[in-house]
Design a protein around this motif. Sequence first.
Motif, mmCIF file in Angstrom:
data_model
loop_
_atom_site.group_PDB
_atom_site.id
_atom_site.type_symbol
_atom_site.label_atom_id
_atom_site.label_comp_id
_atom_site.label_asym_id
_atom_site.label_seq_id
_atom_site.Cartn_x
_atom_site.Cartn_y
_atom_site.Cartn_z
ATOM 1 N N GLY A 169 -8.758 46.590 -29.031
ATOM 2 C CA GLY A 169 -8.009 45.364 -29.295
ATOM 3 C C GLY A 169 -8.505 44.633 -30.530
ATOM 4 N N LYS A 170 -7.560 44.126 -31.302
ATOM 5 C CA LYS A 170 -7.877 43.412 -32.540
ATOM 6 C C LYS A 170 -8.710 42.160 -32.269
ATOM 7 C CE LYS A 170 -5.692 41.299 -36.610
ATOM 8 N NZ LYS A 170 -6.802 40.420 -36.824
ATOM 9 N N GLY A 171 -8.403 41.445 -31.202
ATOM 10 C CA GLY A 171 -9.145 40.229 -30.876
ATOM 11 C C GLY A 171 -10.614 40.506 -30.608
ATOM 12 N N ASN A 172 -10.904 41.599 -29.901
ATOM 13 C CA ASN A 172 -12.288 41.976 -29.635
ATOM 14 C C ASN A 172 -13.004 42.351 -30.930
ATOM 15 O OD1 ASN A 172 -12.240 41.626 -26.814
ATOM 16 N ND2 ASN A 172 -11.288 43.616 -26.541
ATOM 17 N N ALA A 173 -12.321 43.097 -31.791
ATOM 18 C CA ALA A 173 -12.902 43.489 -33.076
ATOM 19 C C ALA A 173 -13.205 42.249 -33.911
ATOM 20 C CB ALA A 173 -11.958 44.432 -33.818
ATOM 21 N N ASP A 174 -12.266 41.318 -33.956
ATOM 22 C CA ASP A 174 -12.474 40.089 -34.723
ATOM 23 C C ASP A 174 -13.673 39.298 -34.192
ATOM 24 O OD1 ASP A 174 -10.305 40.710 -36.316
ATOM 25 O OD2 ASP A 174 -8.938 39.298 -35.321
ATOM 26 N N CYS A 175 -13.822 39.255 -32.891
ATOM 27 C CA CYS A 175 -14.946 38.548 -32.264
ATOM 28 C C CYS A 175 -16.276 39.155 -32.710
ATOM 29 C CB CYS A 175 -14.796 38.623 -30.740
ATOM 30 S SG CYS A 175 -16.127 37.826 -29.834
ATOM 31 N N LEU A 176 -16.373 40.487 -32.701
ATOM 32 C CA LEU A 176 -17.621 41.141 -33.098
ATOM 33 C C LEU A 176 -17.870 41.026 -34.595
ATOM 34 C CD1 LEU A 176 -17.647 44.319 -30.827
ATOM 35 C CD2 LEU A 176 -18.781 42.118 -30.469
ATOM 36 N N LYS A 177 -16.804 41.028 -35.386
ATOM 37 C CA LYS A 177 -16.961 40.859 -36.842
ATOM 38 C C LYS A 177 -17.463 39.453 -37.162
ATOM 39 C CE LYS A 177 -13.530 44.328 -38.042
ATOM 40 N NZ LYS A 177 -12.168 44.586 -38.534
ATOM 41 N N LYS A 178 -16.976 38.463 -36.426
ATOM 42 C CA LYS A 178 -17.464 37.090 -36.615
ATOM 43 C C LYS A 178 -18.925 36.981 -36.195
ATOM 44 C CE LYS A 178 -12.981 34.880 -36.160
ATOM 45 N NZ LYS A 178 -12.089 34.143 -35.264
ATOM 46 N N ALA A 179 -19.310 37.711 -35.158
ATOM 47 C CA ALA A 179 -20.712 37.714 -34.731
ATOM 48 C C ALA A 179 -21.591 38.293 -35.837
ATOM 49 C CB ALA A 179 -20.881 38.514 -33.439
ATOM 50 N N ALA A 180 -21.120 39.335 -36.505
ATOM 51 C CA ALA A 180 -21.877 39.925 -37.618
ATOM 52 C C ALA A 180 -22.033 38.910 -38.751
ATOM 53 C CB ALA A 180 -21.189 41.193 -38.110
ATOM 54 N N LEU A 181 -20.979 38.159 -39.019
ATOM 55 C CA LEU A 181 -21.058 37.124 -40.056
ATOM 56 C C LEU A 181 -22.037 36.020 -39.659
ATOM 57 C CD1 LEU A 181 -17.317 36.790 -41.128
ATOM 58 C CD2 LEU A 181 -19.202 37.757 -42.458
ATOM 59 N N ARG A 182 -22.065 35.684 -38.382
ATOM 60 C CA ARG A 182 -23.020 34.673 -37.907
ATOM 61 C C ARG A 182 -24.452 35.153 -38.130
ATOM 62 N NH1 ARG A 182 -21.155 32.664 -31.937
ATOM 63 N NH2 ARG A 182 -23.009 31.354 -32.122
ATOM 64 N N ARG A 183 -24.711 36.432 -37.799
ATOM 65 C CA ARG A 183 -26.051 36.997 -38.012
ATOM 66 C C ARG A 183 -26.410 36.972 -39.494
ATOM 67 N NH1 ARG A 183 -24.057 41.151 -35.013
ATOM 68 N NH2 ARG A 183 -24.402 42.594 -36.717
ATOM 69 N N GLU A 184 -25.462 37.381 -40.332
ATOM 70 C CA GLU A 184 -25.699 37.391 -41.780
ATOM 71 C C GLU A 184 -26.000 35.977 -42.283
ATOM 72 O OE1 GLU A 184 -23.400 38.452 -45.955
ATOM 73 O OE2 GLU A 184 -22.543 39.163 -44.077
ATOM 74 N N SER A 185 -25.248 35.009 -41.810
ATOM 75 C CA SER A 185 -25.450 33.624 -42.222
ATOM 76 C C SER A 185 -26.834 33.125 -41.813
ATOM 77 C CB SER A 185 -24.367 32.732 -41.609
ATOM 78 O OG SER A 185 -24.593 31.384 -41.924
ATOM 79 N N ILE A 186 -27.237 33.451 -40.608
ATOM 80 C CA ILE A 186 -28.556 33.025 -40.116
ATOM 81 C C ILE A 186 -29.659 33.598 -40.994
ATOM 82 C CG2 ILE A 186 -30.221 33.315 -38.225
ATOM 83 C CD1 ILE A 186 -27.742 33.115 -36.313
ATOM 84 N N ILE A 187 -29.582 34.875 -41.285
ATOM 85 C CA ILE A 187 -30.673 35.499 -42.047
ATOM 86 C C ILE A 187 -30.697 35.012 -43.489
ATOM 87 C CG2 ILE A 187 -29.565 37.627 -42.851
ATOM 88 C CD1 ILE A 187 -32.192 39.002 -41.866
ATOM 89 N N VAL A 188 -29.532 34.807 -44.094
ATOM 90 C CA VAL A 188 -29.497 34.317 -45.474
ATOM 91 C C VAL A 188 -30.026 32.890 -45.545
ATOM 92 C CG1 VAL A 188 -27.966 33.680 -47.382
ATOM 93 C CG2 VAL A 188 -27.705 35.891 -46.257
ATOM 94 N N ARG A 189 -29.645 32.051 -44.588
ATOM 95 C CA ARG A 189 -30.144 30.670 -44.574
ATOM 96 C C ARG A 189 -31.655 30.629 -44.372
ATOM 97 N NH1 ARG A 189 -25.685 26.728 -42.316
ATOM 98 N NH2 ARG A 189 -23.849 27.867 -43.007
ATOM 99 N N GLU A 190 -32.152 31.509 -43.514
ATOM 100 C CA GLU A 190 -33.599 31.554 -43.299
ATOM 101 C C GLU A 190 -34.326 32.095 -44.523
ATOM 102 O OE1 GLU A 190 -34.968 33.242 -39.664
ATOM 103 O OE2 GLU A 190 -33.694 31.952 -38.450
ATOM 104 N N LEU A 191 -33.702 33.057 -45.199
ATOM 105 C CA LEU A 191 -34.301 33.602 -46.420
ATOM 106 C C LEU A 191 -34.523 32.506 -47.449
ATOM 107 C CD1 LEU A 191 -32.601 36.972 -47.386
ATOM 108 C CD2 LEU A 191 -35.009 36.434 -47.567
#
Length: 126
Positions: A56-78
Motif C-alpha cells: 500500500g502507498k500509504g504504508n510506503a509513505d509512512c516509512l519514507k517519512k520515518a526515514a526523513l525523520r531519522r535523516e533530520s535527527i542525525i543532520v541536526r545532531e551533526l
Amino acid sequence: MPEQGAKRTVKDLQRRVDDYFSECSAKKIYPDEAGLILFLGFDKETYERCLSGKMGKGNADCLKKAALRRESIIVRELYGTDKAATGKIFLARQAGNGGLTDKMREDTNHVTIDVRFNGGEKGLFD
C-alpha cells in the motif's frame, strides 16, 4: 499493533512509528532503521515490501517519512554538537540515513550514440 490476523491500517503503522521515535527520544538513542524494523515486528523482507509500496502507498509513505525523520535527527545532531561527529558522519553517509556525500551525484542514465561514417577509401575524410 492489531491482533494477529487483523488488518493493519496506515494509522496503526504511523502510531507505531511515532511510538518508536518517542521511545528512542526518551532513551536518548538514535532511531535507526534496524531498530524501527524490529519495533514494528517486521522482518527485513516485509519492511522492504512495505517500503516499496507493495503493501500500500500509504504504508510506503509512512516509512519514507520515518526515514526523513531519522535523516533530520542525525543532520541536526551533526551540526548541533562536536561530540562523536565522526560516527554521526558515518551514519549520515549510509543510504538508509540519507546517503550524505561530499561528491556531486552523477546522473546514471546511459546514453547510446550511433555514429555512421560514409566514404573511406577515396580520401573523403581528409
